[in-house]
Motif scaffolding. Structure first.
Motif, mmCIF file in Angstrom:
data_model
loop_
_atom_site.group_PDB
_atom_site.id
_atom_site.type_symbol
_atom_site.label_atom_id
_atom_site.label_comp_id
_atom_site.label_asym_id
_atom_site.label_seq_id
_atom_site.Cartn_x
_atom_site.Cartn_y
_atom_site.Cartn_z
ATOM 1 N N VAL A 1 24.553 -27.452 -93.181
ATOM 2 C CA VAL A 1 23.845 -26.891 -92.036
ATOM 3 C C VAL A 1 24.904 -26.492 -91.027
ATOM 4 C CG1 VAL A 1 22.239 -27.336 -90.141
ATOM 5 C CG2 VAL A 1 21.797 -28.315 -92.416
ATOM 6 N N ILE B 1 25.691 -24.569 -87.329
ATOM 7 C CA ILE B 1 25.050 -24.233 -86.064
ATOM 8 C C ILE B 1 26.048 -23.446 -85.224
ATOM 9 C CG2 ILE B 1 23.945 -25.186 -84.006
ATOM 10 C CD1 ILE B 1 23.612 -27.816 -85.744
ATOM 11 N N LEU C 1 21.906 -23.668 -94.534
ATOM 12 C CA LEU C 1 21.101 -23.264 -93.387
ATOM 13 C C LEU C 1 22.040 -22.877 -92.260
ATOM 14 C CD1 LEU C 1 18.364 -23.066 -91.826
ATOM 15 C CD2 LEU C 1 18.714 -25.470 -91.169
ATOM 16 N N VAL D 1 22.079 -21.612 -88.233
ATOM 17 C CA VAL D 1 21.240 -21.583 -87.035
ATOM 18 C C VAL D 1 22.052 -21.008 -85.878
ATOM 19 C CG1 VAL D 1 19.838 -22.959 -85.447
ATOM 20 C CG2 VAL D 1 20.071 -23.679 -87.838
ATOM 21 N N GLN D 2 21.420 -20.157 -85.086
ATOM 22 C CA GLN D 2 22.102 -19.638 -83.902
ATOM 23 C C GLN D 2 21.086 -19.327 -82.808
ATOM 24 O OE1 GLN D 2 25.200 -16.951 -84.770
ATOM 25 N NE2 GLN D 2 25.682 -16.492 -82.646
ATOM 26 N N VAL E 1 17.979 -19.317 -89.176
ATOM 27 C CA VAL E 1 17.048 -19.629 -88.096
ATOM 28 C C VAL E 1 17.667 -19.104 -86.806
ATOM 29 C CG1 VAL E 1 15.973 -21.445 -86.717
ATOM 30 C CG2 VAL E 1 16.023 -21.635 -89.215
ATOM 31 N N LYS E 2 16.925 -18.241 -86.104
ATOM 32 C CA LYS E 2 17.397 -17.671 -84.838
ATOM 33 C C LYS E 2 16.478 -18.182 -83.732
ATOM 34 C CE LYS E 2 19.180 -13.626 -87.275
ATOM 35 N NZ LYS E 2 19.241 -12.144 -87.387
ATOM 36 N N LEU E 3 17.063 -18.920 -82.797
ATOM 37 C CA LEU E 3 16.297 -19.617 -81.781
ATOM 38 C C LEU E 3 16.260 -18.841 -80.470
ATOM 39 C CD1 LEU E 3 17.656 -23.239 -82.375
ATOM 40 C CD2 LEU E 3 15.454 -22.320 -83.128
ATOM 41 N N PRO F 1 22.535 -25.454 -79.688
ATOM 42 C CA PRO F 1 21.112 -25.749 -79.918
ATOM 43 C C PRO F 1 20.774 -27.235 -79.891
ATOM 44 C CG PRO F 1 21.827 -24.012 -81.399
ATOM 45 C CD PRO F 1 23.075 -24.537 -80.719
ATOM 46 N N ARG G 1 13.384 -28.109 -81.590
ATOM 47 C CA ARG G 1 13.255 -26.981 -82.516
ATOM 48 C C ARG G 1 14.354 -27.012 -83.580
ATOM 49 N NH1 ARG G 1 13.483 -21.796 -79.252
ATOM 50 N NH2 ARG G 1 14.398 -23.089 -77.608
ATOM 51 N N LEU G 2 15.541 -27.399 -83.180
ATOM 52 C CA LEU G 2 16.639 -27.497 -84.141
ATOM 53 C C LEU G 2 16.351 -28.573 -85.173
ATOM 54 C CD1 LEU G 2 19.507 -26.758 -85.085
ATOM 55 C CD2 LEU G 2 20.371 -28.492 -83.484
ATOM 56 N N ALA H 1 13.764 -27.484 -87.669
ATOM 57 C CA ALA H 1 14.285 -26.534 -88.653
ATOM 58 C C ALA H 1 15.157 -27.244 -89.692
ATOM 59 C CB ALA H 1 15.080 -25.439 -87.950
#
Length: 283
Positions: free
Chosen positions: A152, A154, A224, A226-227, A252-254, A261, A268-269, A272
């Motif tokens: 994962v 981030i 995964l 995430v940004q 996953v785009k927050l 994040p 939310r992180l 996900a």
């Protein structure tokens, strides 16, 4: 039993331990600060947390604990050389452009060896990296594609963008003109080591050519990325590039979230990451 030639651990009242790593071609002897989360869950998979460019064990605060409880895993949190209470960077030493490669290829495996984390455990292990730590997690997954369950990442960096350099230059101005140095000093035994090790290499003109895009194609395990959409250290081009090179990666785009994040949008992180890891069948 741990090999005394590789590791000597001392526990403090904060749960902090130290591992002694032997010298290799890429580094001298190192003293690495680390902490276990949910250590008593001996049969659970491990999640290894790789911090950002100015991070440390303490700067994660309680997020690793929260995530590990959600996932039902043990957590290994450590400070890379130059950070936290780990061996500081000598002030006359400049990190090379490929410093993250050395961390993924040499330092992390040496720490796992020192802690007697065997290959069977590594095959169930998740690497969780933020920012520079995300880049190191990607490199580890590329170099050792069978020695982890998945990764994962981030706000990772896979190439250098102007927005990153501009923000890092601004951080230098703040460090030298505000109380940022004192604030960071709470988390690092040698704050100059931590700050200028990171800042100098990112502002080195040669670093503008740094890229790990070619290495991404070697990643085989679940991934995964995430940004946050409001990240001032990188654009969505970073994780979109990951998706281009690693077709099985999930993005996953927050919204309403910046570079961190786990601080800006922890619920939310965690949701996900939980859905991804627990749905992979490897936890």
């Amino acid at each position: 039993m741990q090999n005394p030639a590789l590791v000597a651990a001392a526990t403090t009242n904060t749960g902090r331990h130290f591992a002694e790593l032997p010298a290799t071609a890429s580094h001298g002897p190192l003293r690495i600060e680390y902490r276990w989360v949910n250590e008593t869950a001996a049969d659970a998979p491990i999640a290894v947390f790789l911090h950002e460019g100015l991070g440390s064990v303490a700067m994660w605060r309680d997020w690793p604990q929260t995530l590990c409880e959600r996932l039902g895993v043990r957590g290994l949190v450590y400070s890379r050389p130059g950070y936290g209470q780990s061996t500081p960077r000598a002030h006359n030493v400049k990190w090379p452009v490929d410093f993250m490669t050395a961390q993924a290829r040499d330092v992390l495996p040496a720490l796992l060896d020192a802690l007697d984390i065997d290959m069977r455990e590594r095959q169930r292990m998740w690497v969780m990296g933020h920012s520079d730590g995300g880049s190191i997690a990607l490199l580890y997954a590329a170099f050792y594609p069978d020695a982890l369950a998945g990764a994962v990442v981030i706000a990772p960096h896979v190439f250098v963008e102007d927005i990153s350099v501009q923000s890092i230059a601004q951080t230098k101005r703040l460090y030298e003109s505000t109380d940022l140095r004192d604030k960071l000093g709470r988390y690092h035994a040698d704050v100059e080591s931590a700050f200028y090790g990171w800042n100098d290499v990112w502002l080195n003109p040669a670093f503008k050519q740094w890229s790990i895009v070619a290495e991404l194609a070697s990643i085989r395990r679940p991934l995964l990325a995430v940004q946050g959409r409001d990240d001032n250290y990188g654009t969505m081009a970073q994780i979109d590039t990951i998706a281009d090179r690693v077709p099985h990666a999930r993005l996953v785009k927050l919204d309403a979230c910046g570079h961190s994040p786990h601080r800006d949008a922890p619920e939310r992180l965690n949701e996900a990451i939980g859905a991804f890891v627990l749905g992979s069948g490897d936890s």
